[in-house]
Design an enzyme around this catalytic site. Structure first.
Site, mmCIF file in Angstrom:
data_model
loop_
_atom_site.group_PDB
_atom_site.id
_atom_site.type_symbol
_atom_site.label_atom_id
_atom_site.label_comp_id
_atom_site.label_asym_id
_atom_site.label_seq_id
_atom_site.Cartn_x
_atom_site.Cartn_y
_atom_site.Cartn_z
ATOM 1 N N THR A 238 57.084 30.278 27.638
ATOM 2 C CA THR A 238 56.797 28.540 28.700
ATOM 3 C C THR A 238 55.330 29.611 29.421
ATOM 4 O OG1 THR A 238 58.915 28.361 29.198
ATOM 5 C CG2 THR A 238 57.419 27.576 29.997
ATOM 6 N N CYS A 326 48.590 55.352 33.421
ATOM 7 C CA CYS A 326 50.333 55.724 32.442
ATOM 8 C C CYS A 326 50.376 56.825 32.263
ATOM 9 C CB CYS A 326 49.933 54.464 31.486
ATOM 10 S SG CYS A 326 48.888 53.790 30.755
#
Ligand SMILES: Cc1ncc(COP(=O)(O)O)c(C=O)c1O
Length: 380
Positions: A238, A326
């Site tokens: 969606t 990260c």
């Protein structure tokens, strides 16, 4: 000792890890949720209101990034956009080639393929178009070139690199990771010669959770995520008109302020580095010989340990980083500085200072003073 001198909010000098949400993006985001919270795939009025807002935002995003609206595939961020492009290009096997300084979302996906190669950069972190074309192995399906590096801010001559590669390999899939270059730099997808290109919304002041994979018209993208066939079956799931509206608003902001902000940020970092050099003549700006993002300083001083400096600067109220967020906590020099051939004594001291629209001259004066004080008292 500088520890915990100022107990107010830390000064954020780590905008390349994630940029604070721009006020314009925040209000566009919340307003869109209130006005158009439906599912854009629903055919009732509530769904159609969401569809209208989504289409309008997609068109604005495309306008800012120099492509057509149907070339914009919305994703969750830069990593997903990179993964989708790589999986598409390598779906029938074959080696890949990527700059050795690419983000881990590119390098790790390419390394999983046998015979893939990492393309060298020079001491400033810059790739040479002819050398890239020379190093691409026969049968290579994919070449990945980043627009700007997340640690050094070095800007690659993407259009020249891809032109040199295409002159020899017309059918190769060319992917550009523009996660750090969108918003901060003016460019147009249509001028780069790329098949696909990745954008990460949170690096430019949009919320986390939105990115773009641009897909050249005529390139039949194989989806990574299957499901309800949204976005012309290129990325199911969606769509969120509110996130798209926030990204469009963040890009509006950059278009209006880009040049003035770049000049201001360039001056701020140059001033901070000059202060640091005056007190520490052995300090080095890595990548200084290459074109760079105005907001990034990769700062090194031989013999110091960046991990310790990050911790002590944090206690003094300054958030900087050591390599990509990260990769933090790994205790080794990043692959980016190693690819630049920086000697280990210098490489392990490299700190990334990255700023943005909210950074002030006082922030950087304070940082420069803290860095000098900490390196004067810390052992090498
Ligand atoms: C150059 C580059 N590419 C890709 C990414 C990944 O983006 P995201 O965090 O949106 O998945 C980052 C984020 O650190 C980046 O700096």
């Amino acid at each position: 000792m500088l520890a915990a001198m100022d107990l107010g909010d830390p000064v954020d000098l780590d905008w390349n890890a994630t940029a604070p949400l721009l006020p314009a993006a925040r209000s566009a985001w919340l307003d869109a949720y209130d006005r158009a919270g439906g599912n854009p795939a629903s055919i009732h009025g509530r769904g159609q209101a969401a569809r209208e807002l989504l289409d309008a935002s997609r068109a604005r995003i495309a306008g800012h990034l120099g492509c057509r609206a149907h070339e914009v595939v919305l994703t969750s961020g830069g990593s997903e956009a990179n993964a989708t492009a790589i999986a598409h290009a390598l779906s029938e096997g074959g080696p890949a080639a990527a700059l050795a300084v690419e983000h881990s979302s590119i390098l790790r996906a390419c390394r999983a393929r046998v015979d893939s190669v990492e393309l060298p950069v020079d001491g400033d972190g810059l790739a040479d178009p002819d050398m890239v074309a020379d190093r691409i192995p026969p049968g290579c399906r994919l070449v990945c070139v980043q627009l700007a590096n997340n640690e050094s801010g070095v800007i690659q001559p993407v259009a020249a690199i891809l032109a040199a590669v295409r002159a020899r390999y017309p059918d190769i899939h060319a992917h550009v990771d523009a996660s750090q270059g969108a918003g901060k730099l003016a460019w147009a997808f249509k001028d780069l010669g790329a098949d696909t290109l990745a954008v990460a919304g949170h690096k430019l002041g949009a919320p986390k959770g939105i990115g773009v994979l641009m897909v050249r018209a005529g390139c039949r993208l194989r989806p990574l995520i299957h499901g309800g066939r949204q976005q012309q079956d290129r990325r199911s799931g969606t769509e969120d008109p509110a996130l798209a509206a926030a990204l469009a608003a963040a890009l509006d902001h950059h278009a209006a302020h880009r040049e003035a902000e770049a000049a201001r940020q360039r001056d701020l970092l140059a001033g901070a580095f000059a202060t640091i050099r005056a007190g520490a003549p052995d300090a080095v700006w890595l990548g200084a010989g290459a074109p760079r993002l105005a907001n990034t300083l990769l700062l090194a001083r031989p013999g110091f340990d960046a991990e310790i400096l990050v911790q002590r600067l944090d206690l003094a109220g300054y958030a900087v980083s050591r390599g990509a967020a990260c990769m933090a906590g790994r205790g080794e020099a990043s692959h980016v500085v190693r690819a630049m051939g920086i000697p280990p004594e210098l490489a392990r001291s490299a700190l990334r200072v990255s700023i943005g629209v909210g950074t002030t001259a006082a922030d950087l004066a304070g940082f420069a003073a803290a860095y000098l004080a900490i390196t004067a008292s810390a052992g090498r």
